[in-house]
Design an enzyme around this catalytic site. Structure first.
Site, mmCIF file in Angstrom:
data_model
loop_
_atom_site.group_PDB
_atom_site.id
_atom_site.type_symbol
_atom_site.label_atom_id
_atom_site.label_comp_id
_atom_site.label_asym_id
_atom_site.label_seq_id
_atom_site.Cartn_x
_atom_site.Cartn_y
_atom_site.Cartn_z
ATOM 1 C CG HIS A 1 -2.485 -4.973 4.602
ATOM 2 N ND1 HIS A 1 -1.779 -6.051 5.094
ATOM 3 C CD2 HIS A 1 -1.600 -4.258 3.865
ATOM 4 C CE1 HIS A 1 -0.525 -5.997 4.660
ATOM 5 N NE2 HIS A 1 -0.383 -4.907 3.919
ATOM 6 C CG MET B 1 5.319 2.123 3.600
ATOM 7 S SD MET B 1 5.114 2.497 1.862
ATOM 8 C CE MET B 1 3.815 1.338 1.425
ATOM 9 N N GLY C 1 6.438 -0.364 -1.222
ATOM 10 C CA GLY C 1 6.627 1.087 -1.211
ATOM 11 C C GLY C 1 5.414 1.849 -1.716
ATOM 12 C CG PHE C 2 5.278 3.613 -4.307
ATOM 13 C CD1 PHE C 2 5.082 4.899 -3.812
ATOM 14 C CD2 PHE C 2 6.576 3.159 -4.521
ATOM 15 C CE1 PHE C 2 6.177 5.718 -3.536
ATOM 16 C CE2 PHE C 2 7.672 3.974 -4.243
ATOM 17 C CZ PHE C 2 7.475 5.258 -3.756
ATOM 18 N N GLY C 3 1.274 1.617 -3.656
ATOM 19 C CA GLY C 3 0.125 0.896 -4.188
ATOM 20 C C GLY C 3 0.093 1.044 -5.705
ATOM 21 N N GLY C 4 -0.784 0.306 -6.328
ATOM 22 C CA GLY C 4 -1.028 0.483 -7.755
ATOM 23 C C GLY C 4 0.010 -0.097 -8.690
ATOM 24 N N GLY D 1 0.191 -6.933 -3.227
ATOM 25 C CA GLY D 1 0.725 -6.124 -4.322
ATOM 26 C C GLY D 1 0.168 -6.536 -5.674
ATOM 27 N N GLY D 2 -0.534 -5.595 -6.300
ATOM 28 C CA GLY D 2 -1.047 -5.857 -7.647
ATOM 29 C C GLY D 2 -2.141 -6.905 -7.709
ATOM 30 N N GLY E 1 -5.301 -3.073 -2.264
ATOM 31 C CA GLY E 1 -5.552 -1.646 -2.056
ATOM 32 C C GLY E 1 -6.383 -1.107 -3.199
HETATM 33 C C1 DX5 Z 1 2.935 -1.993 -0.950
HETATM 34 C C2 DX5 Z 1 1.952 -2.343 0.143
HETATM 35 C C3 DX5 Z 1 0.665 -2.883 -0.339
HETATM 36 C C4 DX5 Z 1 -0.086 -1.970 -1.267
HETATM 37 C C5 DX5 Z 1 -0.938 -2.797 -2.155
HETATM 38 O O1 DX5 Z 1 4.174 -1.744 -0.415
HETATM 39 O O2 DX5 Z 1 2.512 -3.301 1.024
HETATM 40 O O3 DX5 Z 1 -0.150 -3.298 0.743
HETATM 41 O O4 DX5 Z 1 -0.861 -1.042 -0.609
HETATM 42 O O5 DX5 Z 1 -1.536 -1.954 -3.060
HETATM 43 P P1 DX5 Z 1 -2.174 -2.487 -4.407
HETATM 44 O O6 DX5 Z 1 -3.224 -3.491 -4.022
HETATM 45 O O7 DX5 Z 1 -2.741 -1.252 -4.995
HETATM 46 O O8 DX5 Z 1 -1.067 -3.091 -5.215
HETATM 47 ZN ZN ZN Z 2 1.193 -4.270 2.647
#
Ligand code: DX5
Ligand code: ZN
Length: 222
Positions: free
Chosen positions: A35, A39, A144-147, A176-177, A197
């Site tokens: 994946h 962004m 926008g962000f992981g974690g 996400g999450g 992620g």
């Molecule tokens: C967020 C991304 C996700 C993100 C998931 O905007 O689309 O793919 O990397 O990260 P986790 O698994 O850490 O929530």
């Molecule tokens: Zn994604």
């Protein structure tokens, strides 16, 4: 019959200085797709990668590159991402006024077409494009962000979309999450493809982490 669960680690959580190596590592660890989170600092408040980086990682795996475009507009860049070696191109329903046109463009480039919905967008946004889709990506965090943490209200949306899909050959992916705990919720609601992620890259134990996600969603064990 339920589809086989697919795991798509998000390379957003990888070490960007060693991306090729990281892609080979998740491939060897048993992922199904890779994946790729794109962004633009406009549609989402973060900037990541472009077509050149997709092209750079392409030789490192034969597995499908699942490219999640969090960019607006998306249409002017679809050809470049297709040529870079993407297998699945997913655009956001919120990213442009002409979703149907974007999906047609993706198909004309010979790629699988996906659409993503941010948490506030209702499933009705895709009711009239279902027959153009190979994938629906339900964002379970704000992109926008992981974690970030899984938004519980998304499980109901997943269930509704599963019903909308009916017998169509469309993958239902969540992003996400996702942890072993929330993966179980999402799969129970109807998801068949998990983006993760943090949960995959955590501690460097990619194989164990992927196996934990699969085990947590194994409905055969109750
Ligand atoms: C967020 C991304 C996700 C993100 C998931 O905007 O689309 O793919 O990397 O990260 P986790 O698994 O850490 O929530
Ligand atoms: Zn994604």
């Amino acid at each position: 019959m339920p589809k086989t669960l697919l795991i798509a680690p998000s390379i957003l959580s990888a070490d960007f200085a060693r991306l090729g190596e990281e892609v080979r590592a998740i491939d060897a660890a048993g992922c199904d797709w890779v994946h790729v989170d794109v962004m633009d600092g406009h549609f989402v408040p973060n900037i990541t990668i472009g077509p050149q980086v997709v092209a750079a990682i392409r030789p490192h795996t034969k597995k499908p590159l699942d490219v999640h475009l969090m960019i607006a507009p998306a249409d002017p860049y679809l050809e470049a991402f297709a040529k870079a070696g993407s297998d699945i191109l997913t655009v956001h329903a919120e990213a442009g006024p002409h979703l149907d046109r974007s999906l047609q463009l993706i198909k004309s480039l010979g790629k699988q077409a996906g659409v993503s919905l941010t948490p506030a967008t209702p499933e009705s946004a895709i009711a009239h494009v279902l027959d153009r889709l190979d994938l629906i990506l339900v964002m379970t965090v704000n992109p926008g962000f992981g974690g970030q943490s899984y938004i519980g209200a998304m499980s109901e949306k997943i269930t509704r979309i599963r019903a909308m899909i009916g017998g169509r050959p469309i993958r239902l992916e969540v992003d996400g999450g996702i942890t072993p705990e929330t993966a179980a919720l999402a799969v129970k609601a109807g998801a068949d493809t998990l983006v993760a992620g943090t949960a995959v890259f955590k501690g460097g134990h990619y194989r164990e982490n992927i196996a934990m996600l699969r085990a947590a969603t194994d409905t055969s064990s109750g």
